[in-house]
Design a protein around this motif. Structure first.
Motif: not given
Lengths: 112, 116
Positions: B13-14, B16, B87-88, B115-116
């Motif tokens: 996830k963003p 992390e 970041k994505a 990805s969130s």
């Protein structure tokens, strides 16, 4: 950064016909040690890149002799004398004379 | 036989953190630099940086400096690429490679999906 510009960006070739890819660098790749730090890689679909040509014109071990590299200074060319089906993929030139090393945008070669 | 074996795919996830690895075998790990190369989905190759495993000296591309950290543990012949806050836009395939008159050996790649 040194900019590497490849042309064309895509190429469709009939098997058995020749193909040529150009790579131009924004600065000379000739080092004071006499070597020119220009390399060619092929990335086949779903695989990591593989080295074809090192220092402009030297074929890497196992690379078929239908692949050849030429050029000097800022202008370089990769030629395939007779394209085969296994040659499909994206071809990249790369310089390693000046950090950061940089790649060309890639040239996608497909078979007609 | 020279081999570079990378760690497996990651989904994060963003925000992390993440560390991926590249283990060399079949050669003297401290005798060759290791570079990292990014390939975003459907895009070309981007050189990120390199490390000399003998002393952990590093060079980074300005495009990646400050966003990733390259390190190595020569005792286990392994190089690392890490992020403290993903970041994505970090979604990509990452390759390690060994320079020897060109990158003559490449890892199989590690796919990182953020990805969130």
């Amino acid at each position: 950064d040194i900019v590497m510009t490849q042309t064309p960006l895509s190429l469709s070739v009939t098997p058995g016909q020749p193909a040529s890819i150009s790579c131009k660098s924004s600065q000379s790749l000739l080092h004071s040690d006499g070597k020119t730090y220009l390399y060619w890689y092929l990335q086949k679909p779903g695989q990591p890149p593989q080295l074809l040509i090192y220092e402009v014109s030297n074929r890497f071990s196992g690379v078929p002799d239908r692949f050849s590299g030429s050029g000097s200074g800022t202008d370089f060319t990769l030629k395939i004398s007779r394209v085969e089906a296994e040659d499909v993929g994206v071809y990249y030139c790369m310089q390693s004379i000046q950090l950061p090393w940089t790649f060309g945008q890639g040239t996608k070669v497909e078979i007609k | 036989e020279v081999q570079l074996v990378q760690s497996g795919a990651e989904v994060k996830k963003p925000g992390e953190s993440l560390r991926i690895s590249c283990k060399g075998s079949g050669y003297s790990f401290t005798s060759y630099w290791i570079s990292w190369v990014r390939q975003m989905p459907g895009k070309g190759l981007e050189w990120m940086g390199r490390i000399d495993p003998s002393d952990s000296y590093t060079n980074y591309s300005p495009s990646f400096q400050g966003h990733v950290t390259i390190s190595a543990d020569k005792s286990i012949s392994t190089a690392y690429l890490q992020w403290s806050s993903l970041k994505a836009s970090d979604t990509a395939m990452y390759y390690c490679a060994r320079p020897n008159s060109g990158y003559d050996s490449w890892g199989q790649g590690t796919l990182v999906t953020v990805s969130s």
